[in-house]
Design a protein around this motif. Structure first.
Motif, PDB file in Angstrom:
ATOM      1  N   LEU A 208       3.859  -2.403  -2.207  1.00  0.00           N
ATOM      2  CA  LEU A 208       2.883  -2.945  -3.148  1.00  0.00           C
ATOM      3  C   LEU A 208       1.614  -3.488  -2.503  1.00  0.00           C
ATOM      4  CD1 LEU A 208       5.069  -4.874  -5.763  1.00  0.00           C
ATOM      5  CD2 LEU A 208       4.122  -2.561  -5.916  1.00  0.00           C
ATOM      6  N   GLU A 209       1.524  -3.478  -1.190  1.00  0.00           N
ATOM      7  CA  GLU A 209       0.353  -4.085  -0.562  1.00  0.00           C
ATOM      8  C   GLU A 209      -0.957  -3.432  -0.993  1.00  0.00           C
ATOM      9  OE1 GLU A 209      -1.228  -5.710   3.765  1.00  0.00           O
ATOM     10  OE2 GLU A 209       0.710  -4.710   3.595  1.00  0.00           O
ATOM     11  N   PRO A 210      -1.077  -2.078  -1.019  1.00  0.00           N
ATOM     12  CA  PRO A 210      -2.341  -1.494  -1.479  1.00  0.00           C
ATOM     13  C   PRO A 210      -2.661  -1.845  -2.923  1.00  0.00           C
ATOM     14  CG  PRO A 210      -1.034   0.129  -0.286  1.00  0.00           C
ATOM     15  CD  PRO A 210      -0.135  -1.044  -0.538  1.00  0.00           C
ATOM     16  N   ALA A 211      -1.641  -1.891  -3.778  1.00  0.00           N
ATOM     17  CA  ALA A 211      -1.877  -2.218  -5.183  1.00  0.00           C
ATOM     18  C   ALA A 211      -2.356  -3.658  -5.341  1.00  0.00           C
ATOM     19  CB  ALA A 211      -0.608  -1.990  -5.995  1.00  0.00           C
ATOM     20  N   LEU A 212      -1.748  -4.586  -4.611  1.00  0.00           N
ATOM     21  CA  LEU A 212      -2.182  -5.973  -4.683  1.00  0.00           C
ATOM     22  C   LEU A 212      -3.594  -6.127  -4.137  1.00  0.00           C
ATOM     23  CD1 LEU A 212       1.062  -7.892  -3.653  1.00  0.00           C
ATOM     24  CD2 LEU A 212       0.120  -7.577  -5.948  1.00  0.00           C
ATOM     25  N   ASP A 213      -3.941  -5.351  -3.127  1.00  0.00           N
ATOM     26  CA  ASP A 213      -5.305  -5.391  -2.608  1.00  0.00           C
ATOM     27  C   ASP A 213      -6.297  -4.917  -3.667  1.00  0.00           C
ATOM     28  OD1 ASP A 213      -7.264  -5.607  -0.330  1.00  0.00           O
ATOM     29  OD2 ASP A 213      -7.488  -3.477  -0.809  1.00  0.00           O
ATOM     30  N   ARG A 214      -5.928  -3.899  -4.425  1.00  0.00           N
ATOM     31  CA  ARG A 214      -6.819  -3.423  -5.490  1.00  0.00           C
ATOM     32  C   ARG A 214      -6.963  -4.462  -6.584  1.00  0.00           C
ATOM     33  NH1 ARG A 214      -3.336   1.466  -4.441  1.00  0.00           N
ATOM     34  NH2 ARG A 214      -4.571   2.705  -2.957  1.00  0.00           N
ATOM     35  N   ILE A 215      -5.869  -5.145  -6.933  1.00  0.00           N
ATOM     36  CA  ILE A 215      -5.957  -6.214  -7.926  1.00  0.00           C
ATOM     37  C   ILE A 215      -6.832  -7.345  -7.404  1.00  0.00           C
ATOM     38  CG2 ILE A 215      -4.624  -7.995  -9.116  1.00  0.00           C
ATOM     39  CD1 ILE A 215      -2.328  -5.995  -9.300  1.00  0.00           C
ATOM     40  N   ASN A 216      -6.703  -7.662  -6.126  1.00  0.00           N
ATOM     41  CA  ASN A 216      -7.525  -8.707  -5.520  1.00  0.00           C
ATOM     42  C   ASN A 216      -9.017  -8.392  -5.648  1.00  0.00           C
ATOM     43  OD1 ASN A 216      -7.947 -11.109  -3.964  1.00  0.00           O
ATOM     44  ND2 ASN A 216      -8.333  -9.824  -2.172  1.00  0.00           N
ATOM     45  N   ARG A 217      -9.365  -7.096  -5.675  1.00  0.00           N
ATOM     46  CA  ARG A 217     -10.775  -6.696  -5.759  1.00  0.00           C
ATOM     47  C   ARG A 217     -11.155  -6.196  -7.160  1.00  0.00           C
ATOM     48  NH1 ARG A 217     -11.670  -2.315  -2.845  1.00  0.00           N
ATOM     49  NH2 ARG A 217      -9.520  -1.829  -2.312  1.00  0.00           N
ATOM     50  N   TRP A 218     -10.295  -6.457  -8.153  1.00  0.00           N
ATOM     51  CA  TRP A 218     -10.547  -5.974  -9.505  1.00  0.00           C
ATOM     52  C   TRP A 218     -11.832  -6.578 -10.066  1.00  0.00           C
ATOM     53  CZ3 TRP A 218      -8.933  -1.947 -11.947  1.00  0.00           C
ATOM     54  CH2 TRP A 218      -9.076  -1.847 -13.337  1.00  0.00           C
ATOM     55  N   GLY A 219     -12.679  -5.736 -10.640  1.00  0.00           N
ATOM     56  CA  GLY A 219     -13.973  -6.201 -11.132  1.00  0.00           C
ATOM     57  C   GLY A 219     -14.248  -5.839 -12.569  1.00  0.00           C
ATOM     58  N   ALA A 220     -13.215  -5.545 -13.359  1.00  0.00           N
ATOM     59  CA  ALA A 220     -13.406  -5.154 -14.761  1.00  0.00           C
ATOM     60  C   ALA A 220     -12.776  -6.201 -15.677  1.00  0.00           C
ATOM     61  CB  ALA A 220     -12.781  -3.782 -15.019  1.00  0.00           C
ATOM     62  N   TRP A 221     -13.604  -6.821 -16.510  1.00  0.00           N
ATOM     63  CA  TRP A 221     -13.139  -7.918 -17.358  1.00  0.00           C
ATOM     64  C   TRP A 221     -13.786  -7.823 -18.731  1.00  0.00           C
ATOM     65  CZ3 TRP A 221      -9.677 -11.320 -15.119  1.00  0.00           C
ATOM     66  CH2 TRP A 221      -9.536 -11.201 -13.723  1.00  0.00           C
ATOM     67  N   VAL A 242      -8.632   2.982 -12.121  1.00  0.00           N
ATOM     68  CA  VAL A 242      -8.632   1.941 -11.091  1.00  0.00           C
ATOM     69  C   VAL A 242      -9.546   2.323  -9.938  1.00  0.00           C
ATOM     70  CG1 VAL A 242      -7.212   0.768  -9.359  1.00  0.00           C
ATOM     71  CG2 VAL A 242      -6.349   1.047 -11.691  1.00  0.00           C
ATOM     72  N   ARG A 243      -9.476   3.561  -9.481  1.00  0.00           N
ATOM     73  CA  ARG A 243     -10.340   3.999  -8.382  1.00  0.00           C
ATOM     74  C   ARG A 243     -11.808   3.924  -8.778  1.00  0.00           C
ATOM     75  NH1 ARG A 243      -6.716   8.359  -8.103  1.00  0.00           N
ATOM     76  NH2 ARG A 243      -8.394   9.800  -8.662  1.00  0.00           N
ATOM     77  N   GLU A 244     -12.118   4.230 -10.029  1.00  0.00           N
ATOM     78  CA  GLU A 244     -13.510   4.143 -10.484  1.00  0.00           C
ATOM     79  C   GLU A 244     -14.004   2.694 -10.467  1.00  0.00           C
ATOM     80  OE1 GLU A 244     -13.246   5.923 -14.308  1.00  0.00           O
ATOM     81  OE2 GLU A 244     -13.186   7.986 -13.552  1.00  0.00           O
ATOM     82  N   VAL A 245     -13.138   1.773 -10.879  1.00  0.00           N
ATOM     83  CA  VAL A 245     -13.510   0.355 -10.824  1.00  0.00           C
ATOM     84  C   VAL A 245     -13.688  -0.089  -9.380  1.00  0.00           C
ATOM     85  CG1 VAL A 245     -12.724  -1.999 -11.323  1.00  0.00           C
ATOM     86  CG2 VAL A 245     -12.404  -0.188 -13.024  1.00  0.00           C
ATOM     87  N   MET A 246     -12.791   0.357  -8.498  1.00  0.00           N
ATOM     88  CA  MET A 246     -12.896   0.000  -7.084  1.00  0.00           C
ATOM     89  C   MET A 246     -14.193   0.522  -6.480  1.00  0.00           C
ATOM     90  SD  MET A 246     -10.198  -1.805  -6.285  1.00  0.00           S
ATOM     91  CE  MET A 246     -10.503  -2.512  -7.921  1.00  0.00           C
ATOM     92  N   ALA A 247     -14.600   1.714  -6.876  1.00  0.00           N
ATOM     93  CA  ALA A 247     -15.832   2.308  -6.329  1.00  0.00           C
ATOM     94  C   ALA A 247     -17.051   1.480  -6.712  1.00  0.00           C
ATOM     95  CB  ALA A 247     -15.976   3.740  -6.819  1.00  0.00           C
ATOM     96  N   GLN A 248     -17.013   0.860  -7.884  1.00  0.00           N
ATOM     97  CA  GLN A 248     -18.159   0.081  -8.340  1.00  0.00           C
ATOM     98  C   GLN A 248     -18.355  -1.205  -7.547  1.00  0.00           C
ATOM     99  OE1 GLN A 248     -17.537  -0.559 -12.519  1.00  0.00           O
ATOM    100  NE2 GLN A 248     -17.468   1.636 -12.988  1.00  0.00           N
ATOM    101  N   VAL A 249     -17.294  -1.705  -6.930  1.00  0.00           N
ATOM    102  CA  VAL A 249     -17.397  -2.973  -6.194  1.00  0.00           C
ATOM    103  C   VAL A 249     -17.173  -2.780  -4.692  1.00  0.00           C
ATOM    104  CG1 VAL A 249     -16.698  -4.312  -8.204  1.00  0.00           C
ATOM    105  CG2 VAL A 249     -14.957  -3.531  -6.599  1.00  0.00           C
ATOM    106  N   ALA A 250     -17.063  -1.551  -4.245  1.00  0.00           N
ATOM    107  CA  ALA A 250     -16.792  -1.282  -2.826  1.00  0.00           C
ATOM    108  C   ALA A 250     -17.857  -1.920  -1.941  1.00  0.00           C
ATOM    109  CB  ALA A 250     -16.743   0.222  -2.582  1.00  0.00           C
ATOM    110  N   GLY A 251     -17.396  -2.670  -0.932  1.00  0.00           N
ATOM    111  CA  GLY A 251     -18.302  -3.282   0.030  1.00  0.00           C
ATOM    112  C   GLY A 251     -18.956  -4.567  -0.435  1.00  0.00           C
ATOM    113  N   HIS A 252     -18.705  -5.011  -1.654  1.00  0.00           N
ATOM    114  CA  HIS A 252     -19.314  -6.229  -2.175  1.00  0.00           C
ATOM    115  C   HIS A 252     -18.505  -7.449  -1.732  1.00  0.00           C
ATOM    116  CE1 HIS A 252     -21.481  -4.064  -5.756  1.00  0.00           C
ATOM    117  NE2 HIS A 252     -21.667  -3.459  -4.596  1.00  0.00           N
ATOM    118  N   GLU A 253     -19.184  -8.474  -1.248  1.00  0.00           N
ATOM    119  CA  GLU A 253     -18.500  -9.715  -0.898  1.00  0.00           C
ATOM    120  C   GLU A 253     -18.065 -10.478  -2.142  1.00  0.00           C
ATOM    121  OE1 GLU A 253     -20.726 -12.133   1.732  1.00  0.00           O
ATOM    122  OE2 GLU A 253     -20.830 -10.638   3.325  1.00  0.00           O
ATOM    123  N   LYS A 254     -18.816 -10.338  -3.234  1.00  0.00           N
ATOM    124  CA  LYS A 254     -18.464 -10.954  -4.499  1.00  0.00           C
ATOM    125  C   LYS A 254     -18.366  -9.875  -5.562  1.00  0.00           C
ATOM    126  CE  LYS A 254     -20.656 -15.427  -3.550  1.00  0.00           C
ATOM    127  NZ  LYS A 254     -21.620 -16.448  -4.049  1.00  0.00           N
TER     128      LYS A 254
END
Length: 320
Positions: A208-221, A242-254
């Motif tokens: 579950l580590e990759p999945a939890l990492d994706r949740i940690n970086r979730w940016g859709a609310w 999920v990958r599309e949401v991750m792509a939108q925040v990739a590399g962002h500190e916030k």
């Protein structure tokens, strides 16, 4: 000694604060406050307990202003607290504890003052509440019981004490097999947090580590709530979202959060064979969301911790 527990999102990555005090009983602590807190009750309570505990200083303010007599018994203390303690919710006083639910008009809060004898008598209810360190211990024992995995998480949005957390038991699977199980599962009546976990699991993830990492970086609310639109369908489509949401925040500190911007770098993730745990930064003021996934093997080895953790996230404010 007695123990103080403050359940508050303002208090660290586990959303709680624990302080042990030298007094023999809860009554002794209040009696000491009657003597010591008078000049500045707010400062005294904060120095004693290590936190700004909403409303607790009011009893000592009233004691000083009204020259209230110091309580000689828990029965007398109960009467004084019911009349003079500022509480937005419920108050319970018994021979060994004072337990309070309240709120600060923004979030629900609860605090507990517990005699050591009560702590020793109720480990299955209190072990997690008294646990102070991140992460939880990950050691496990033998796998000789019925396979079952427990998902427990704090919830976000406009919550009350009936929706502070969610607990779901997934029968027939242990943590090592959970990624594959989730890929094949069809969400039905699941809480949003578990639906997101399923979608966050990648097609080749073995833990579950990759999945939890994706949740940690979730940016859709949706305002204060998780945006899980489309995540309860076929897994391949859900994970693509999920990958599309991750792509939108990739590399962002916030990244976008329920209350503004959140920092994934401040999150915590720890995954072992039979316990996966995450604490996800939501806001500098309103703290973290907690998520625990553990199976029967971990629970058997940490019986009291598992039972009390489940109780903590089931949504009832009074642990006893």
């Amino acid at each position: 000694m007695i123990c103080f527990v403050y359940r508050s999102p303002f208090e660290g990555i586990l959303g709680k604060h624990v302080r042990w005090l030298p007094d023999a009983t809860v009554l002794d602590w209040f009696r000491r406050g009657w003597t010591e807190a008078g000049a500045d009750p707010g400062a005294w309570v904060k120095a004693e307990l290590g936190a700004d505990v909403y409303g607790l200083d009011s009893i000592f303010e009233e004691a000083a202003e009204r020259s209230l007599p110091s309580p000689g018994s828990m029965s007398e203390l109960r009467k004084l607290l019911k009349k003079h303690l500022y509480v937005e919710g419920a108050l319970t006083v018994d021979d060994h504890s004072v337990r309070v639910s309240t709120d600060d008009d923004e979030v629900p809060l609860a605090y507990f003052l517990l005699d050591q004898s009560l702590v020793a008598a109720e480990p299955s209810r209190l072990a997690y509440a008294l646990h102070e360190q991140w992460p939880l211990p990950a050691s496990a024992g033998d796998d000789d019981g019925e396979p079952v995995t427990t998902f427990a998480a704090s919830t976000l949005g406009d919550v009350d004490w009936d929706t502070q957390g969610v607990v779901v038991r997934l029968r027939g699977v242990r943590l090592p097999g959970l990624p594959a199980w989730l890929r094949d599962a069809v969400p039905s009546g699941w809480p949003d947090e578990l639906t997101l976990l399923r979608a966050a699991v990648g097609p080749h993830d073995t833990d579950l580590e990759p999945a939890l990492d994706r949740i940690n970086r979730w940016g859709a609310w949706n305002d204060q709530y998780l945006d899980i639109a489309g995540l309860d369908g076929a897994h391949d489509k859900a994970h693509r979202i999920v990958r599309e949401v991750m792509a939108q925040v990739a590399g962002h500190e916030k990244v976008p959060g329920p209350l503004g911007r959140r920092r994934p770098a401040d999150g915590r993730i720890a995954v072992a064979d039979h316990l996966a745990q995450g604490a996800f930064h939501m806001d500098d003021t309103f703290g973290y969301q907690q998520m625990f996934v553990f199976d029967d093997v971990w629970a058997a080895h940490h019986h009291y911790l598992a039972k009390s953790l489940t109780r903590w996230f089931k949504g009832k404010w009074d642990l006893l």
